[in-house]
Design an enzyme around this catalytic site. Structure first.
Site, PDB file in Angstrom:
ATOM      1  N   ASP A   9      25.483 -29.987  -9.872  1.00  0.00           N
ATOM      2  CA  ASP A   9      26.370 -30.806 -10.700  1.00  0.00           C
ATOM      3  C   ASP A   9      27.615 -31.257  -9.938  1.00  0.00           C
ATOM      4  O   ASP A   9      27.897 -30.775  -8.843  1.00  0.00           O
ATOM      5  CB  ASP A   9      26.774 -30.028 -11.972  1.00  0.00           C
ATOM      6  CG  ASP A   9      27.192 -28.590 -11.682  1.00  0.00           C
ATOM      7  OD1 ASP A   9      27.492 -28.272 -10.513  1.00  0.00           O
ATOM      8  OD2 ASP A   9      27.223 -27.781 -12.613  1.00  0.00           O
TER       9      ASP A   9
ATOM     10  N   ASN B 244      29.557 -19.199 -21.766  1.00  0.00           N
ATOM     11  CA  ASN B 244      28.896 -19.671 -22.993  1.00  0.00           C
ATOM     12  C   ASN B 244      27.391 -19.861 -22.798  1.00  0.00           C
ATOM     13  O   ASN B 244      26.723 -20.445 -23.639  1.00  0.00           O
ATOM     14  CB  ASN B 244      29.536 -20.980 -23.485  1.00  0.00           C
ATOM     15  CG  ASN B 244      29.377 -22.128 -22.492  1.00  0.00           C
ATOM     16  OD1 ASN B 244      28.735 -21.974 -21.455  1.00  0.00           O
ATOM     17  ND2 ASN B 244      29.951 -23.273 -22.804  1.00  0.00           N
TER      18      ASN B 244
ATOM     19  N   HIS C 291      25.929 -21.545 -20.257  1.00  0.00           N
ATOM     20  CA  HIS C 291      25.481 -22.776 -19.596  1.00  0.00           C
ATOM     21  C   HIS C 291      24.928 -22.505 -18.206  1.00  0.00           C
ATOM     22  O   HIS C 291      25.297 -21.546 -17.548  1.00  0.00           O
ATOM     23  CB  HIS C 291      26.565 -23.861 -19.590  1.00  0.00           C
ATOM     24  CG  HIS C 291      27.717 -23.669 -18.647  1.00  0.00           C
ATOM     25  ND1 HIS C 291      29.012 -23.981 -18.995  1.00  0.00           N
ATOM     26  CD2 HIS C 291      27.792 -23.241 -17.366  1.00  0.00           C
ATOM     27  CE1 HIS C 291      29.813 -23.750 -17.968  1.00  0.00           C
ATOM     28  NE2 HIS C 291      29.095 -23.299 -16.973  1.00  0.00           N
TER      29      HIS C 291
ATOM     30  N   GLU D 137      25.734 -27.620 -21.322  1.00  0.00           N
ATOM     31  CA  GLU D 137      26.463 -26.860 -22.332  1.00  0.00           C
ATOM     32  C   GLU D 137      25.547 -26.551 -23.519  1.00  0.00           C
ATOM     33  O   GLU D 137      24.479 -27.161 -23.659  1.00  0.00           O
ATOM     34  CB  GLU D 137      27.670 -27.688 -22.812  1.00  0.00           C
ATOM     35  CG  GLU D 137      28.681 -28.030 -21.710  1.00  0.00           C
ATOM     36  CD  GLU D 137      29.577 -26.858 -21.307  1.00  0.00           C
ATOM     37  OE1 GLU D 137      29.134 -25.691 -21.363  1.00  0.00           O
ATOM     38  OE2 GLU D 137      30.738 -27.118 -20.930  1.00  0.00           O
TER      39      GLU D 137
HETATM   40  C1  GLP Z   1      30.640 -23.721 -13.605  1.00  0.00           C
HETATM   41  C2  GLP Z   1      29.445 -24.434 -12.913  1.00  0.00           C
HETATM   42  C3  GLP Z   1      28.208 -23.590 -12.983  1.00  0.00           C
HETATM   43  C4  GLP Z   1      28.604 -22.165 -12.727  1.00  0.00           C
HETATM   44  C5  GLP Z   1      29.374 -21.640 -13.903  1.00  0.00           C
HETATM   45  C6  GLP Z   1      29.990 -20.278 -13.687  1.00  0.00           C
HETATM   46  O1  GLP Z   1      31.382 -24.479 -14.450  1.00  0.00           O
HETATM   47  N1  GLP Z   1      29.137 -25.741 -13.365  1.00  0.00           N
HETATM   48  O2  GLP Z   1      27.240 -24.065 -12.054  1.00  0.00           O
HETATM   49  O3  GLP Z   1      27.468 -21.362 -12.558  1.00  0.00           O
HETATM   50  O4  GLP Z   1      30.306 -22.594 -14.371  1.00  0.00           O
HETATM   51  O5  GLP Z   1      31.101 -20.353 -12.867  1.00  0.00           O
HETATM   52  P1  GLP Z   1      31.809 -19.067 -12.261  1.00  0.00           P
HETATM   53  O6  GLP Z   1      30.872 -18.550 -11.212  1.00  0.00           O
HETATM   54  O7  GLP Z   1      33.084 -19.577 -11.682  1.00  0.00           O
HETATM   55  O8  GLP Z   1      31.993 -18.100 -13.366  1.00  0.00           O
END
Ligand code: GLP
Length: 262
Positions: A67, A136, A138, A143
């Site tokens: 993404d 959440n 995702h 989402e």
């Molecule tokens: C982000 C990314 C995801 C990631 C997730 C967890 O917003 N888009 O690909 O896996 O949220 O992030 P973190 O590892 O900082 O908790």
């Protein structure tokens, strides 16, 4: 789904690094799907060391990130392109021209999304997709209520996701409201999925992903449908799993001795 529970975050991160290293050593022309976020920072640090020490060949790899924030120029310091260049591609010597993220300052999100899907198809599909998970539930930026069959597209971020990512943006900047993300269907097309979650803040999402009902309210639960999905956890992220003892019985200390999936 294979669930590997490690006693510490460090061991969980190292085991993900070891899977990636072994995969690239065995198949240097692999197509790897990559993730960003705080969780992956230690994995990429370890991977750079591993690539250097073991002279892992990386020049034939192709990579596709999950993404990118919509509206950010690739050279914006908080873009995922900047993150990947700084944290993995440049220090590991992976040629930038063989690395792909959605182009999020493109003019037309639908056209860019279709072009991204096309690039993945032309590469022959993704061999191994690395994933993190949001609090959440995702994956990528899919989402809750994302279609389980979704493809790459523009998504509106939830306020909780924007809040979690606020720290990466300056005081005078707004956290982006949108992102282009691979869809859940795109992710499920990968031949193998490898998700890493560490820390107590992920425990609830992890339990919904592994043991909860399959549904769009927890996008990561779609991995229950994947024939070759591995979830690597530390003890904190595994703390709300009802069948934790079973997973530890099957794979003591998170070590994958049985090459089985299910
Ligand atoms: C982000 C990314 C995801 C990631 C997730 C967890 O917003 N888009 O690909 O896996 O949220 O992030 P973190 O590892 O900082 O908790």
């Amino acid at each position: 789904m294979k669930v590997l529970v490690h006693s510490s975050a460090e061991l969980a991160q190292q085991s993900v690094c070891d899977v990636l290293t072994a995969r690239i050593l065995a198949h240097p022309a692999s197509v790897i799907g990559l993730a960003t976020g705080g969780t992956m920072e230690a994995v990429y640090d370890k991977l750079i060391l591993s690539i250097t020490r073991k002279a892992v060949p990386v020049r034939e790899l192709l990579t596709f990130n999950l993404d990118e924030y919509w509206g950010l120029a690739p050279n914006h310091p908080a873009s995922y392109r900047s993150y990947m260049n700084a944290r993995l591609f440049d220090p590991a010597g992976i040629p930038r021209e063989r690395t792909f993220l959605p182009v999020a300052d493109a003019v037309e999100p639908d056209a860019e999304s279709e072009a991204y899907e096309q690039r993945i198809r032309e590469a022959g599909g993704i061999d191994l997709q690395l994933l993190g998970i949001g609090q959440n539930g995702h994956i990528g930026f899919n989402e809750p209520t994302s279609s389980l069959a979704s493809r790459t597209r523009l998504k509106t971020l939830t306020e909780s996701t924007r809040k979690a990512n606020r720290q990466y943006f300056g005081d005078d900047e707004e956290t982006p409201k949108y992102a282009i993300t691979m869809g859940i269907g795109t992710i499920l097309d990968a031949r193998e999925c490898l998700l890493l979650a560490t820390g107590e803040s992920k425990a609830e999402a992890v339990s919904r992903m592994i043991e909860g009902p399959l549904g769009a309210h927890c996008p990561a639960s779609a991995l229950q449908l994947h024939p070759k999905a591995t979830v690597v956890l530390d003890a904190d992220a595994a703390s709300e799993l009802k069948l934790r003892e079973y997973y530890q019985h099957v794979h003591p200390d998170g070590i994958d001795r049985q090459p089985t999936h299910g």
